[in-house]
Design a protein around this motif. Structure first.
Motif, short mmCIF file in Angstrom:
data_model
loop_
_atom_site.label_atom_id
_atom_site.label_comp_id
_atom_site.label_asym_id
_atom_site.label_seq_id
_atom_site.Cartn_x
_atom_site.Cartn_y
_atom_site.Cartn_z
N SER A 189 0.84 -1.20 0.00
CA SER A 189 0.00 0.00 0.00
C SER A 189 0.87 1.25 0.00
O SER A 189 1.85 1.33 0.75
CB SER A 189 -0.91 0.00 1.22
N ILE A 190 0.51 2.24 -0.82
CA ILE A 190 1.26 3.50 -0.84
C ILE A 190 0.93 4.34 0.39
O ILE A 190 1.62 5.32 0.69
CB ILE A 190 0.96 4.31 -2.12
N HIS A 191 -0.12 3.96 1.10
CA HIS A 191 -0.54 4.71 2.28
C HIS A 191 0.06 4.13 3.56
O HIS A 191 0.51 4.88 4.44
CB HIS A 191 -2.07 4.73 2.39
N THR A 192 0.07 2.80 3.69
CA THR A 192 0.54 2.19 4.93
C THR A 192 1.84 1.41 4.76
O THR A 192 2.43 0.98 5.75
CB THR A 192 -0.53 1.22 5.48
N ASN A 193 2.27 1.23 3.51
CA ASN A 193 3.47 0.46 3.19
C ASN A 193 3.36 -1.00 3.62
O ASN A 193 4.36 -1.68 3.82
CB ASN A 193 4.72 1.10 3.83
N GLU A 194 2.12 -1.45 3.80
CA GLU A 194 1.89 -2.84 4.17
C GLU A 194 1.46 -3.64 2.94
O GLU A 194 0.91 -3.09 1.97
CB GLU A 194 0.81 -2.93 5.25
N LYS A 195 1.72 -4.94 3.00
CA LYS A 195 1.35 -5.80 1.87
C LYS A 195 -0.17 -5.83 1.72
O LYS A 195 -0.92 -5.95 2.69
CB LYS A 195 1.86 -7.22 2.10
N LEU A 196 -0.63 -5.72 0.48
CA LEU A 196 -2.05 -5.79 0.18
C LEU A 196 -2.40 -7.25 -0.12
O LEU A 196 -2.31 -7.72 -1.26
CB LEU A 196 -2.38 -4.90 -1.02
N GLU A 197 -2.79 -7.95 0.92
CA GLU A 197 -3.09 -9.38 0.77
C GLU A 197 -4.31 -9.59 -0.13
O GLU A 197 -5.32 -8.90 -0.01
CB GLU A 197 -3.33 -10.01 2.13
N GLY A 198 -4.17 -10.55 -1.03
CA GLY A 198 -5.26 -10.83 -1.96
C GLY A 198 -5.20 -10.01 -3.24
O GLY A 198 -5.99 -10.22 -4.15
N TRP A 199 -4.23 -9.06 -3.29
CA TRP A 199 -3.98 -8.29 -4.51
C TRP A 199 -2.75 -8.89 -5.19
O TRP A 199 -1.77 -9.22 -4.52
CB TRP A 199 -3.68 -6.83 -4.19
#
Length: 242
Positions: A189-199
């Motif tokens: 995510s560009i907002h949280t820098n966390e992995k977007l699971e399922g994307w």
């Protein structure tokens, strides 16, 4: 008297020569000139009826194979192997055989024209005015660019159709995540820098998103359990998302 004897001798000689020649030609028929044929060969030289030449009785290849001559081709000129239904292109990810960037006519070709159309003048992230084609009876929606005439986005919520990798709404997270993580990366995510699971990043800005809670108002999944079920599948581009 002498002339009479001489004439008799000549006559006898000619007769004997004729007899000898006949015996030789009868014994060696190959000495007969090619232009002269025996009477027994005459019938073989007579043309067949209607001006057609005699043919032997050798069966044709189709007859040897147990086919009639006109059965090797279908009525439209194609062999049976050439008359095949359209196959889904598996070289890129799609849903119901349709991928992003395909022309709108392909959607109708594959799914028919039983859809509801909504026109949106403001293009927003899509960069052009667009149409929404809603096939509610199949649970699938397409975004079609007005100017480009191409598929910009696909959203699937029905359980009838699938991706060209066989994924459907209702599949478990365990099956989906294992399959796609082996081939594609999950972006951050560009907002949280966390992995977007399922994307999953398909390349060229294209994304496939498996949403396990479509009613929460967000494409970002919360905590995914192995037995969580897919509720929506979306094909889109990162350019169309915040």
């Amino acid at each position: 008297m002498k002339k009479s004897i001489a004439l008799t001798v000549v006559t006898v000689t000619l007769v004997l020569c004729a007899i000898g020649l006949a015996v030789v030609l009868w014994t060696y028929p190959s000495l007969i000139p090619s232009g002269i044929k025996k009477s027994t060969d005459v019938e073989s030289q007579v043309p067949a009826k209607n001006g057609q030449e005699n043919k032997d009785n050798t069966p044709s290849k189709n007859e040897q194979d147990g086919q009639k001559p006109d059965e090797s081709k279908a009525s439209n000129g194609q062999s049976p192997g050439e008359q095949q239904e359209k196959e889904i292109d598996t070289s890129k990810i799609g849903i119901a055989g349709i991928s992003l960037g395909d022309p709108k006519d392909k959607v109708k070709e594959y799914l028919g024209d039983d859809y509801k159309e909504i026109y949106q003048e403001e293009g927003g992230y899509f960069g052009e005015a667009y149409y929404v084609w809603d096939y509610s009876n199949k649970g699938i929606t397409f975004i079609i660019g007005k100017d480009s005439g191409k598929v910009l986005e696909i959203e699937l919520i029905g359980g009838e159709l699938s991706t060209n990798m066989g994924d459907k709404v209702g599949d478990t997270a365990k099956d989906i995540l294992e399959k796609y993580r082996a081939k594609y990366k999950e972006p951050t995510s560009i907002h949280t820098n966390e992995k977007l699971e399922g994307w999953f990043d398909l390349g060229d800005t294209l994304l496939i998103i498996f949403d396990f809670d479509k009613d929460d108002g967000s494409l970002v999944n919360g905590k995914i359990q192995p037995d969580s079920k897919v509720e929506m599948i979306k094909l889109t581009s990162s350019m169309f998302l915040d």
